[in-house]
Structures are given as structure tokens and as C-alpha cells.
Motif scaffolding. Structure first.
Motif, PDB file in Angstrom:
ATOM      1  N   ARG A 169       3.585  -0.862  -7.914  1.00 18.01           N
ATOM      2  CA  ARG A 169       4.220  -0.885  -6.593  1.00 18.01           C
ATOM      3  C   ARG A 169       5.361  -1.893  -6.550  1.00 18.01           C
ATOM      4  O   ARG A 169       6.405  -1.650  -5.944  1.00 18.01           O
ATOM      5  CB  ARG A 169       3.186  -1.215  -5.509  1.00 18.01           C
ATOM      6  CG  ARG A 169       2.253  -0.038  -5.214  1.00 18.01           C
ATOM      7  CD  ARG A 169       1.251  -0.392  -4.140  1.00 18.01           C
ATOM      8  NE  ARG A 169       1.890  -0.709  -2.874  1.00 18.01           N
ATOM      9  CZ  ARG A 169       2.219   0.200  -1.937  1.00 18.01           C
ATOM     10  NH1 ARG A 169       1.973   1.492  -2.168  1.00 18.01           N
ATOM     11  NH2 ARG A 169       2.787  -0.157  -0.813  1.00 18.01           N
TER      12      ARG A 169
ATOM     13  N   PHE B  24       8.555  -1.687  -3.591  1.00 20.84           N
ATOM     14  CA  PHE B  24       7.841  -2.032  -2.377  1.00 20.84           C
ATOM     15  C   PHE B  24       7.762  -3.539  -2.244  1.00 20.84           C
ATOM     16  O   PHE B  24       7.622  -4.264  -3.237  1.00 20.84           O
ATOM     17  CB  PHE B  24       6.432  -1.440  -2.395  1.00 20.84           C
ATOM     18  CG  PHE B  24       6.416   0.037  -2.115  1.00 20.84           C
ATOM     19  CD1 PHE B  24       6.307   0.496  -0.802  1.00 20.84           C
ATOM     20  CD2 PHE B  24       6.519   0.964  -3.154  1.00 20.84           C
ATOM     21  CE1 PHE B  24       6.287   1.854  -0.557  1.00 20.84           C
ATOM     22  CE2 PHE B  24       6.508   2.315  -2.898  1.00 20.84           C
ATOM     23  CZ  PHE B  24       6.386   2.760  -1.591  1.00 20.84           C
TER      24      PHE B  24
ATOM     25  N   GLY C 156       4.636  -2.629   5.814  1.00 21.84           N
ATOM     26  CA  GLY C 156       4.862  -1.559   4.853  1.00 21.84           C
ATOM     27  C   GLY C 156       3.700  -1.325   3.925  1.00 21.84           C
ATOM     28  O   GLY C 156       3.787  -0.543   2.993  1.00 21.84           O
TER      29      GLY C 156
ATOM     30  N   GLY D 224       2.237  -3.415   1.726  1.00 17.49           N
ATOM     31  CA  GLY D 224       2.359  -3.968   0.390  1.00 17.49           C
ATOM     32  C   GLY D 224       1.118  -4.723  -0.003  1.00 17.49           C
ATOM     33  O   GLY D 224       0.007  -4.214   0.058  1.00 17.49           O
TER      34      GLY D 224
END
Length: 291
Positions: free
Chosen positions: A194, A199, A205, A207
Motif C-alpha cells: 500500500r 496510499f 483514506g 491507510g
């Protein structure tokens, strides 16, 4: 080759007819131990007498008559198919066994063909040679041995099952540790992918969620208190509007709790204060006397 003794027995015709052996027995008894030593010889002794006629006469006296029934003698003739080496112990014993087995089978078939019963009847009762007390002792010993064998087998099974359970438990713990390690590695790999894909590592979002996957620290609860909750309130402030009416009523009547033992303790100021001390008596004492 075999050997003959120095003082050998001489069997003559008189011996077969009915003579005695007193002379030869006296010779053996009179001889010393040194005279009884065995001397190996390759040929029979010259003094030995082979009386064929006398032996045949005795055989005629003791043999079965020719017209006798087979049921009275129960003899079976067995002819070996091959020549047997009598000096070989294994072959000789095997020949004895084969002869007895074949003779038994032939006699069994012959008796069955004649219709003669030879099995024990089912209602046959034979009295035991040993007493019941002795047989009870034997039975008790046999039961004791059987019980000991069963207990030994149970202990052996218990040891084996315990050992197996330990092995299974160790295998399960190893599998759990392996699974945990694989899960952590997969989460780390997923987080790394990720981050590489762009990200954000933290913030919105979805993360990094701020979880400590390395095992450095666990989840810690918040130590902040809720607003409008008393320090000694175990309810967690679930009741809104402060204390209940019943609690307020009890507080007004009995107080708010806490330590009460130190309130009646004397201090330096209370000890020096003599205003409440009245030698002549006060109005309260007078009132008590008047009552």
C-alpha cells in the motif's frame, strides 16, 4: 562305536528257558569300580551268545493270535516312503511325528467305519482328583495373574496416551506460532504494498490504522474521566442529572461517608480550651437534676 563293559552279561539258553542270573549278578556286585570301565570294541564280544531259536520261541509265546479282532490290539502299520537317516536328529524326530500322525488318521477312519463310539459322552462326569479348596486356590492365583497383566497393560496404554497427548500439544503450539508468524508477515507485506502504491501512511483514506503489529505495545484504555462523574461513582456516570433523590436524602441524613474515626480525637487546641468545663454545674446539669 558303542562299548561293552568288562564284566558283560552272558545270556545263554538256560536264561531264555527260565534259568536265573544269580551267578552273573554276583560277578557284577563283586567287581570293583575300576573293573566296570567301558572298553570300546569294534566287534561283539566272543562270549556273547545269540540264541535265535530261544528268541523265536519267546516271540511265539507273546504274540497276538492270528484270528483276533483288530479292536483288541488297535495296531497300525506304517511304511515310510523314503529311507530315513537315523543319525540325523531332525529327520528322525520328523519321521516319528509323521508316523504318529498318519497312524492316528488311519485309526480314526477305521473306528468310524466300524461304528464304535470313542468320544466322551456329553453327560460323562469324572470326579476330580484334587479337592475344591485346592482348585479355588489355583483359580485365585490365575485371576491374580490376569489382573496384574491387565493393570500392566492399562499403565502402558496410559503412558503411551500421555506421550501422544504431549506430542499433539507441542505440534499444535508449533502450528499456532507458525500461523501467527505467517499472518504478521502477510500484514506487513500488505502494508508495504500500500505504501508503494501511493496510499498515505496515516490519516484518512484507510491507510495505516496505527496498530502495533510487531508486538511492541498492546491496546491501552483511556485514563481520562468522563465529565460530571464523581471519583467514587462506579456507575460510570450513566445516570444523568447528578445524584438521585434517594441518594441525596441518605446523604443529608447520614452524611457523605468517608473517614469518621479521627473527628473525636483531641488536639492541642481542644485540650487547652476549658470553656466547656464548669465546676459548679451548668444549666444542662440542673435540668437533668430537676427531671
Amino acid at each position: 562305536m558303542g562299548g561293552v563293559k568288562k564284566e558283560s552279561l552272558i545270556l545263554g539258553k538256560k536264561d531264555f528257558v527260565g534259568g536265573n542270573m544269580n551267578e552273573s549278578e554276583s560277578e557284577i556286585d563283586s567287581g570293583s569300580e575300576s573293573d566296570m570301565e567301558e572298553i570300546p570294541t569294534s566287534e561283539p564280544s566272543k562270549k556273547a551268545i545269540y540264541n535265535r531259536e530261544g528268541i523265536l520261541d519267546k516271540l511265539e509265546d507273546i504274540k497276538w493270535p492270528e484270528n483276533i479282532n483288530w479292536l483288541h490290539k488297535l495296531t497300525i502299520d506304517h511304511d515310510p516312503e523314503t529311507e530315513i537317516d537315523v543319525n540325523d536328529d531332525i529327520v528322525r524326530e520328523l519321521a516319528f511325528y509323521t508316523q504318529a500322525l498318519e497312524g492316528t488318521r488311519e485309526a480314526y477312519a477305521k473306528i468310524q467305519s466300524l461304528g464304535i463310539p470313542f468320544f466322551r459322552p456329553p453327560d460323562y462326569y469324572a470326579e476330580m482328583v484334587k479337592t475344591d479348596i485346592h482348585m479355588l486356590k489355583v483359580k485365585g492365583k490365575l485371576l491374580d495373574q490376569k489382573k496384574k497383566i491387565e493393570e500392566a497393560e492399562e499403565r502402558k496404554k496410559a503412558r503411551e496416551s500421555k506421550k501422544m497427548a504431549k506430542e499433539v500439544q507441542a505440534l499444535k503450539l508449533k502450528e499456532r506460532a507458525k500461523q501467527k508468524k505467517e499472518d504478521i508477515e502477510s500484514v506487513k507485506k500488505w502494508r508495504k504494498q500500500r505504501q508503494q502504491s501511493g496510499f498515505p501512511a496515516s490519516g484518512g483514506g484507510g491507510g495505516d490504522l496505527g496498530l502495533d503489529l510487531d508486538g511492541g505495545g498492546g491496546f491501552e484504555g483511556s485514563k481520562k474521566r468522563r465529565p460530571a462523574v464523581a471519583p467514587g461513582d462506579r456507575s460510570g456516570g450513566s445516570k444523568r442529572g447528578g445524584l438521585s433523590k434517594q441518594r441525596e436524602k441518605r446523604n443529608s441524613k447520614f452524611g457523605y461517608g468517608g473517614r469518621k474515626g479521627m473527628k473525636k480525637q483531641n488536639t492541642a487546641e481542644t485540650t487547652d480550651d476549658l470553656r466547656s468545663f464548669n465546676k459548679g454545674g451548668d444549666s444542662s446539669s440542673r435540668k437533668r437534676k430537676s427531671r
